[in-house]
Motif scaffolding. Sequence first.
Motif, PDB file in Angstrom:
ATOM      1  N   ALA A   1      80.781  53.850  29.105  1.00 26.21           N
ATOM      2  CA  ALA A   1      80.506  53.134  27.855  1.00 26.21           C
ATOM      3  C   ALA A   1      79.579  53.889  26.913  1.00 26.21           C
ATOM      4  CB  ALA A   1      79.949  51.739  28.121  1.00 26.21           C
ATOM      5  N   LEU A   2      79.296  55.151  27.183  1.00 25.83           N
ATOM      6  CA  LEU A   2      78.452  55.922  26.264  1.00 25.83           C
ATOM      7  C   LEU A   2      79.235  56.344  25.025  1.00 25.83           C
ATOM      8  CD1 LEU A   2      75.632  57.113  25.815  1.00 25.83           C
ATOM      9  CD2 LEU A   2      76.376  59.166  27.057  1.00 25.83           C
ATOM     10  N   VAL A   3      80.557  56.491  25.167  1.00 25.72           N
ATOM     11  CA  VAL A   3      81.439  56.795  24.041  1.00 25.72           C
ATOM     12  C   VAL A   3      82.562  55.761  24.005  1.00 25.72           C
ATOM     13  CG1 VAL A   3      80.980  59.287  24.033  1.00 25.72           C
ATOM     14  CG2 VAL A   3      82.832  58.380  25.452  1.00 25.72           C
ATOM     15  N   PRO A   4      83.185  55.541  22.852  1.00 25.32           N
ATOM     16  CA  PRO A   4      84.353  54.656  22.829  1.00 25.32           C
ATOM     17  C   PRO A   4      85.446  55.188  23.757  1.00 25.32           C
ATOM     18  CG  PRO A   4      83.575  55.092  20.601  1.00 25.32           C
ATOM     19  CD  PRO A   4      82.826  56.027  21.506  1.00 25.32           C
ATOM     20  N   LYS A   5      86.098  54.295  24.459  1.00 29.87           N
ATOM     21  CA  LYS A   5      87.141  54.712  25.394  1.00 29.87           C
ATOM     22  C   LYS A   5      88.311  55.324  24.647  1.00 29.87           C
ATOM     23  CE  LYS A   5      89.690  53.112  29.440  1.00 29.87           C
ATOM     24  NZ  LYS A   5      89.962  51.948  30.320  1.00 29.87           N
ATOM     25  N   ALA A   6      88.740  56.484  25.094  1.00 25.81           N
ATOM     26  CA  ALA A   6      89.847  57.196  24.452  1.00 25.81           C
ATOM     27  C   ALA A   6      91.179  56.660  24.939  1.00 25.81           C
ATOM     28  CB  ALA A   6      89.752  58.689  24.751  1.00 25.81           C
TER      29      ALA A   6
END
Length: 360
Positions: free
Chosen positions: A90-95
């Motif tokens: 959850a540190l980046v939007p899920k690709a």
Amino acid sequence: MSDPDEWETAIDGNFPLHKAVVQLMPKGTKVISAESCGISAWTKTAKISVVLPDESRKRYFLKCATGQSARALVEGEFHSATAIEATVSALVPKAAGWGEYQSGESHVFFYLGDFHDMDFATAPEPTQFMSQIAELHQKGTSPNGMFGFPIPTVCGIMERTVRWETSWAKSFTNQLKDVIKYDNETNGSWPQYDVACKQLIEVVIPRLLGALQSEGREIKPALIHGDLWERNIGIDMETGETVLFDPGSTYAHNEMEFGTWRCSWAFYFNSPTWMRLYQRHIEPSEPVEEWDDRNRLYSLHPYLNDSAGHPGSASRQLAYNDMLFLCEKYGPLDGLEKYDPEKDVSVTGAYVPFVMKQLE
């Protein structure tokens, strides 16, 4: 526009949506709208609202790019985000994926991921945020123990050379040569600058970065975001969690992550508080006393990347002055100009706002 049958019709919004994008969504997804969203200097971006096959609603973020490095931009972001998500959830939007399609005369590459409503005006909570970045660097280990990345990535729009290397000095040199080349292509030759670049590559980097892997010292390649600065960070307005976006990762010396925090456009990461919190988790590499010089060296990459993308910006001159400092200390050369502390933002505290214009 190409064949009308290739585009979604009867949807709301102002953003034309190609069916290739929808193919990355779960089968049976119904698109409700596609709307232009956000500001990007290099790409066109949109928010896509859909109803999934289970009748739940979802929003996707779409990024479309054309021209130089377009494939590396979207494919690199997909693999970077996937690697970061696998390391710190959850540190980046899920690709969701990446792909390509034809739109008239343009060949378009696109990236699709989860959409987050974000607050960009609020800084993350420092203690938790630096703990997350340290976790990324500690747990994100290279698959083969080498520096590099499986596929090309970008910083901004400039493609990185990320072929695998056992030497960090060589790996960083590859990346620095990239931005020097891009900068010269944009801004033209500058003889004094060219001499400083040559001395930096041939003498300074082997000494300053070579010391990290000599006399019994070792460093482990760490997964870095690759373009971590204030405008690539937001606070999720639903969860309150910090979200990073626009990654262009590589497995690198972890300290490279913070080069841009020294740059003239940094407006809260230039406070020493952030680095002190990080160093509670990961101490500076040996030789510790050369940490600040390495940070100055790492700042050259974002400076020259900015200069290449924004002709006439102050970044080239600022980078040149930092090169002179490093050459004077680690590779003196007769004929080079003298470093000027009055042009050093780490001394003067000068702030130069980063100007971003929406791609038309």
